[in-house]
Scaffold this motif. Structure first.
Motif, PDB file in Angstrom:
ATOM      1  N   HIS A  66       3.308   8.784  34.406  1.00 56.29           N
ATOM      2  CA  HIS A  66       2.668   7.921  35.398  1.00 56.29           C
ATOM      3  C   HIS A  66       2.008   6.710  34.748  1.00 56.29           C
ATOM      4  O   HIS A  66       1.870   5.662  35.384  1.00 56.29           O
ATOM      5  CB  HIS A  66       1.623   8.712  36.192  1.00 56.29           C
ATOM      6  CG  HIS A  66       2.228   9.683  37.153  1.00 56.29           C
ATOM      7  ND1 HIS A  66       1.536  10.179  38.247  1.00 56.29           N
ATOM      8  CD2 HIS A  66       3.460  10.253  37.196  1.00 56.29           C
ATOM      9  CE1 HIS A  66       2.319  11.015  38.914  1.00 56.29           C
ATOM     10  NE2 HIS A  66       3.481  11.085  38.281  1.00 56.29           N
ATOM     11  N   LEU A 199       3.310  11.343  44.591  1.00 54.61           N
ATOM     12  CA  LEU A 199       4.585  10.821  44.087  1.00 54.61           C
ATOM     13  C   LEU A 199       5.167   9.862  45.123  1.00 54.61           C
ATOM     14  O   LEU A 199       4.835   9.933  46.306  1.00 54.61           O
ATOM     15  CB  LEU A 199       5.572  11.963  43.827  1.00 54.61           C
ATOM     16  CG  LEU A 199       5.171  13.009  42.787  1.00 54.61           C
ATOM     17  CD1 LEU A 199       6.221  14.112  42.710  1.00 54.61           C
ATOM     18  CD2 LEU A 199       4.956  12.379  41.420  1.00 54.61           C
ATOM     19  N   HIS A 327       3.006  19.586  43.070  1.00 62.02           N
ATOM     20  CA  HIS A 327       4.087  18.686  42.652  1.00 62.02           C
ATOM     21  C   HIS A 327       3.928  18.285  41.183  1.00 62.02           C
ATOM     22  O   HIS A 327       4.917  18.079  40.486  1.00 62.02           O
ATOM     23  CB  HIS A 327       4.160  17.442  43.547  1.00 62.02           C
ATOM     24  CG  HIS A 327       2.884  16.670  43.656  1.00 62.02           C
ATOM     25  ND1 HIS A 327       1.969  16.867  44.667  1.00 62.02           N
ATOM     26  CD2 HIS A 327       2.375  15.674  42.885  1.00 62.02           C
ATOM     27  CE1 HIS A 327       0.957  16.030  44.526  1.00 62.02           C
ATOM     28  NE2 HIS A 327       1.173  15.295  43.441  1.00 62.02           N
ATOM     29  N   HIS A 328       2.679  18.214  40.692  1.00 64.14           N
ATOM     30  CA  HIS A 328       2.465  17.883  39.281  1.00 64.14           C
ATOM     31  C   HIS A 328       2.879  19.045  38.371  1.00 64.14           C
ATOM     32  O   HIS A 328       3.273  18.827  37.215  1.00 64.14           O
ATOM     33  CB  HIS A 328       0.999  17.533  39.032  1.00 64.14           C
ATOM     34  CG  HIS A 328       0.586  16.213  39.602  1.00 64.14           C
ATOM     35  ND1 HIS A 328       1.420  15.112  39.603  1.00 64.14           N
ATOM     36  CD2 HIS A 328      -0.583  15.809  40.182  1.00 64.14           C
ATOM     37  CE1 HIS A 328       0.784  14.095  40.160  1.00 64.14           C
ATOM     38  NE2 HIS A 328      -0.418  14.498  40.530  1.00 64.14           N
ATOM     39  N   GLU A 331       6.422  18.499  37.733  1.00 68.27           N
ATOM     40  CA  GLU A 331       6.580  17.373  36.812  1.00 68.27           C
ATOM     41  C   GLU A 331       6.373  17.824  35.376  1.00 68.27           C
ATOM     42  O   GLU A 331       7.126  17.443  34.470  1.00 68.27           O
ATOM     43  CB  GLU A 331       5.569  16.268  37.154  1.00 68.27           C
ATOM     44  CG  GLU A 331       5.993  15.314  38.240  1.00 68.27           C
ATOM     45  CD  GLU A 331       5.103  14.099  38.302  1.00 68.27           C
ATOM     46  OE1 GLU A 331       5.568  13.000  37.946  1.00 68.27           O
ATOM     47  OE2 GLU A 331       3.927  14.249  38.686  1.00 68.27           O
ATOM     48  N   GLU A 337      11.081  13.155  39.133  1.00 69.10           N
ATOM     49  CA  GLU A 337      10.281  12.853  40.309  1.00 69.10           C
ATOM     50  C   GLU A 337      11.116  12.878  41.585  1.00 69.10           C
ATOM     51  O   GLU A 337      10.703  13.452  42.606  1.00 69.10           O
ATOM     52  CB  GLU A 337       9.620  11.479  40.155  1.00 69.10           C
ATOM     53  CG  GLU A 337       8.768  11.075  41.348  1.00 69.10           C
ATOM     54  CD  GLU A 337       8.001   9.779  41.124  1.00 69.10           C
ATOM     55  OE1 GLU A 337       7.560   9.177  42.113  1.00 69.10           O
ATOM     56  OE2 GLU A 337       7.849   9.374  39.955  1.00 69.10           O
TER      57      GLU A 337
END
Length: 362
Positions: A66, A199, A327-328, A331, A337
């Motif tokens: 990021h 995201l 969601h992280h 990742e 992503e």
């Protein structure tokens, strides 16, 4: 507004009779919000870039990618969503309907809280904005006012009642605990969407799916014939919220054009808090609070992942996930992503279908 202005003329001009129909006005609200988004989007993004030369502050403790991929991207894109929804709703909804004004009040109020939060993050060049206590206090105050307003608008039999999906005759009269329920749902939904917005495109599509579902639910619950056929609890006047939900679908679709990977703009707290609170408010008004937990199940999963992570670390000193929200975690596991976003969209669509099935299962 157009409904109020043109419907009285339908006796002289038969074309204006179209403005009586919720289906016509809901379809027009989708297209209006979409056009507003496309027309205003580039100008809004240019303005945000001009004001935010360094873009949204990126957390140092977040995913390493990021710091490269998100750097310089402006936030506060929720302003575009709010403009599109407000303009479209004011044009096509019946402005004599109190529920429309309640939802606009909630959406705008939470949007202003998010705007203040985003503004402080930008000016301080930090991921810390409005203090959590102040933010929560204002959110609760807005929800309290809305809850009392809703009780005043709703018929005596349902004003403080909680309906249970799958059971046609089950109603729990919560009394003034209904106020606490609405506060919990509205504040919870707003912050759940906020946690999910991490995201490009991740949050806006589930919001659009949920808004589409509640457009249908509002229409059915507000129609005495359909509500009786489906054995739903009829709440007079809620059909007009279908116009608002339709406007939110159009605004979300328009925002996705600019938020699709790689995002030109982030919605920020301005957008996530406002749209989440709107969904929460509509769910309470239509007596489908529990169904929201299914239709918006993706937001629930993201929130639960944060709660579990924090509780586990404080109690046992161990992390359940590599990073929260969920969601992280993926990742950190090496998922791309785009893969995470599309798979989460699929989960949101499946949960929405399950939630809608409760309309018939009685």
């Amino acid at each position: 507004m157009l409904h109020n202005l043109l419907t009285p003329l339908s006796d002289e001009f038969i074309f204006f009779n179209l403005f009586r129909y919720l289906t016509f006005r809901s379809g027009a609200a989708v297209l209006t919000a979409l056009v507003v988004s496309f027309v205003l989007g580039p100008a809004v993004i240019r303005w945000l870039k001009k004001k935010q030369r360094e873009g949204q502050p990126i957390r140092d403790d977040g995913p390493e990618s990021h710091l490269v991929t998100k750097q310089g991207t402006p936030t506060m894109g929720g302003v575009l969503i709010l403009l599109a929804v407000a303009i479209s709703t004011l044009l096509w909804a019946d402005l004599r309907n109190g529920y429309v004004w309640v939802i606009l009040f909630i959406t705008t109020g939470f949007g202003l809280v998010g705007f203040a939060d985003d503004y402080l993050k930008l000016t301080r060049r930090s991921h810390k904005g409005v203090s959590s206590r102040i933010r929560l206090a204002v959110e609760i105050a807005i929800s309290l006012i809305a809850a009392v307003w809703v009780i005043h608008l709703t018929g005596a039999q349902l004003d403080t009642a909680l309906a249970v999906p799958l059971f046609k005759d089950v109603l729990f009269d919560l009394g003034w605990f209904f106020v606490a329920l609405m506060v919990f749902v509205v504040v919870g939904a707003s912050n759940a969407v906020n946690l999910t917005d991490g995201l490009d495109g991740l949050a806006i599509v589930p919001v659009m799916i949920a808004a589409g579902c509640f457009a249908l639910i509002s229409y059915l619950v507000g129609n005495a014939v359909f509500a009786d056929y489906l054995q739903l609890h009829f709440v007079e006047g809620t059909g007009e919220l279908a116009v608002f939900c339709a406007a939110l679908v159009g605004a979300s679709l328009g925002f996705l054009w600019f938020n699709a990977p790689p995002a030109m703009v982030f919605m920020g707290d301005t957008g996530s808090l406002s749209v989440g609170s709107a969904l929460g408010g509509i769910a309470v008004i239509t007596k489908h609070e529990l169904v929201l937990a299914v239709i918006g199940g993706l937001f629930v999963l993201e929130t639960v992942s944060v709660i579990v992570q924090v509780a586990s670390y404080k109690l046992f000193g161990k992390r359940v996930f590599r990073m929260a929200p969920l969601h992280h975690h993926f990742e950190k596991k090496g998922w791309r992503e785009e893969t995470i976003v599309v798979r989460f969209w699929i989960i949101a669509a499946i949960l929405a279908l399950i939630g809608l099935s409760t309309l018939k299962l009685r």
